[in-house]
Motif scaffolding. Structure first.
Motif, PDB file in Angstrom:
ATOM      1  N   TYR A 133       0.737  -1.068   0.128  1.00  0.00           N
ATOM      2  CA  TYR A 133       0.055  -0.117  -0.072  1.00  0.00           C
ATOM      3  C   TYR A 133       0.991   1.352  -0.022  1.00  0.00           C
ATOM      4  O   TYR A 133       1.662   1.445   0.528  1.00  0.00           O
ATOM      5  N   HIS A 160      -0.603   4.634  -0.444  1.00  0.00           N
ATOM      6  CA  HIS A 160      -1.545   5.802   0.259  1.00  0.00           C
ATOM      7  C   HIS A 160      -2.924   5.490   1.146  1.00  0.00           C
ATOM      8  O   HIS A 160      -3.684   4.751   0.209  1.00  0.00           O
ATOM      9  N   LEU A 161      -2.748   5.551   2.125  1.00  0.00           N
ATOM     10  CA  LEU A 161      -4.017   5.084   2.908  1.00  0.00           C
ATOM     11  C   LEU A 161      -5.051   6.433   3.410  1.00  0.00           C
ATOM     12  O   LEU A 161      -4.501   7.449   3.494  1.00  0.00           O
ATOM     13  N   LEU A 162      -6.451   6.151   3.300  1.00  0.00           N
ATOM     14  CA  LEU A 162      -7.199   7.158   3.523  1.00  0.00           C
ATOM     15  C   LEU A 162      -8.029   6.527   4.831  1.00  0.00           C
ATOM     16  O   LEU A 162      -8.483   5.417   4.884  1.00  0.00           O
ATOM     17  N   THR A 205       1.790   6.710   2.816  1.00  0.00           N
ATOM     18  CA  THR A 205       1.579   8.188   3.450  1.00  0.00           C
ATOM     19  C   THR A 205       0.014   8.115   3.620  1.00  0.00           C
ATOM     20  O   THR A 205      -0.654   6.958   3.375  1.00  0.00           O
ATOM     21  N   VAL A 206      -0.405   8.960   4.550  1.00  0.00           N
ATOM     22  CA  VAL A 206      -1.896   9.008   5.000  1.00  0.00           C
ATOM     23  C   VAL A 206      -2.600  10.351   4.667  1.00  0.00           C
ATOM     24  O   VAL A 206      -2.058  11.004   4.687  1.00  0.00           O
ATOM     25  N   THR A 207      -3.845  10.108   4.508  1.00  0.00           N
ATOM     26  CA  THR A 207      -4.822  11.229   4.107  1.00  0.00           C
ATOM     27  C   THR A 207      -5.851  10.779   5.401  1.00  0.00           C
ATOM     28  O   THR A 207      -6.536   9.598   5.221  1.00  0.00           O
ATOM     29  N   SER A 213     -11.286   9.117  -1.631  1.00  0.00           N
ATOM     30  CA  SER A 213     -10.481   7.918  -2.076  1.00  0.00           C
ATOM     31  C   SER A 213     -10.289   7.610  -3.271  1.00  0.00           C
ATOM     32  O   SER A 213      -9.118   7.567  -3.967  1.00  0.00           O
ATOM     33  N   LEU A 269      -7.971  10.983  -4.706  1.00  0.00           N
ATOM     34  CA  LEU A 269      -6.695  10.996  -4.173  1.00  0.00           C
ATOM     35  C   LEU A 269      -5.799   9.743  -4.756  1.00  0.00           C
ATOM     36  O   LEU A 269      -4.520   9.786  -4.429  1.00  0.00           O
ATOM     37  N   CYS A 302      -6.042   6.605  -3.350  1.00  0.00           N
ATOM     38  CA  CYS A 302      -5.801   5.845  -2.392  1.00  0.00           C
ATOM     39  C   CYS A 302      -5.819   4.339  -2.736  1.00  0.00           C
ATOM     40  O   CYS A 302      -6.656   3.892  -3.479  1.00  0.00           O
ATOM     41  N   ASP A 303      -4.934   3.507  -2.126  1.00  0.00           N
ATOM     42  CA  ASP A 303      -5.239   2.238  -2.472  1.00  0.00           C
ATOM     43  C   ASP A 303      -5.608   1.253  -1.278  1.00  0.00           C
ATOM     44  O   ASP A 303      -5.750  -0.022  -1.109  1.00  0.00           O
ATOM     45  N   VAL A 362      -8.714   1.928   2.291  1.00  0.00           N
ATOM     46  CA  VAL A 362      -9.354   2.771   3.141  1.00  0.00           C
ATOM     47  C   VAL A 362      -9.325   2.085   4.564  1.00  0.00           C
ATOM     48  O   VAL A 362      -9.510   0.843   4.569  1.00  0.00           O
TER      49      VAL A 362
END
Length: 149
Positions: free
Chosen positions: A2, A4-6, A32-34, A107, A110, A112-113, A115
């Motif tokens: 992963y 980019h996590l949301l 990275t995280v949002t 998601s 951005l 994201c891969d 959630v």
């Protein structure tokens, strides 16, 4: 794995478990995280009453101000936790949307891969009466969702 996590949070104790778990995972895989928190629309039933136009306008302004203030508090805590863990993180406060809708849209926007979100795990009548944002995200997303209970 992963990148980019949301991580969705409403600031509750249960959502805090999702935040902690998501941060641990992000740190472990170098993602990275949002963080996202969502403020729903002003309740439509609040517009009734004899002084509806006047009173509801004031209530709407207070509702929006309090929602922004609460959202900032929630996201500031998340950002501080990410900084302490050494995880690169951004924060997003979405206003006037249903949480599931906002999570799904963000998601995708951005890229994201994964959630990460918490759930009470309600079933049956409790789920019907209270709804489940997590169930809705699970039903409509095209990316993996990690549900923390």
């Amino acid at each position: 794995m992963y990148k980019h996590l949301l991580i969705a949070t409403d600031g509750s104790e249960l959502a805090g478990k999702g935040v902690a778990h998501g941060l641990m995972l992000a740190k472990g895989v170098g993602a990275t995280v949002t963080f996202v928190t969502v403020s729903e629309q002003f309740p439509i039933f609040a517009w009734g009453g004899a002084m509806a136009g006047y009173a509801a306008g004031d209530e709407l302004a207070v509702f929006q101000e309090e929602s922004r203030k609460y959202g900032k508090e929630v996201l500031d805590k998340c950002k501080a936790s990410a900084d302490a863990a050494g995880v690169s993180a951004e924060v997003v406060h979405v206003e006037d949307k249903r949480p599931a809708e906002a999570i799904l849209e963000l998601s995708q926007a951005l890229g994201c891969d994964l959630v990460v979100m918490a759930s009470h795990g309600r079933r049956g009548l409790g789920r019907l009466l209270l709804g489940s944002q997590t169930a809705e995200v699970l039903s409509y997303t095209e990316i993996p969702v990690l549900v923390v209970r």
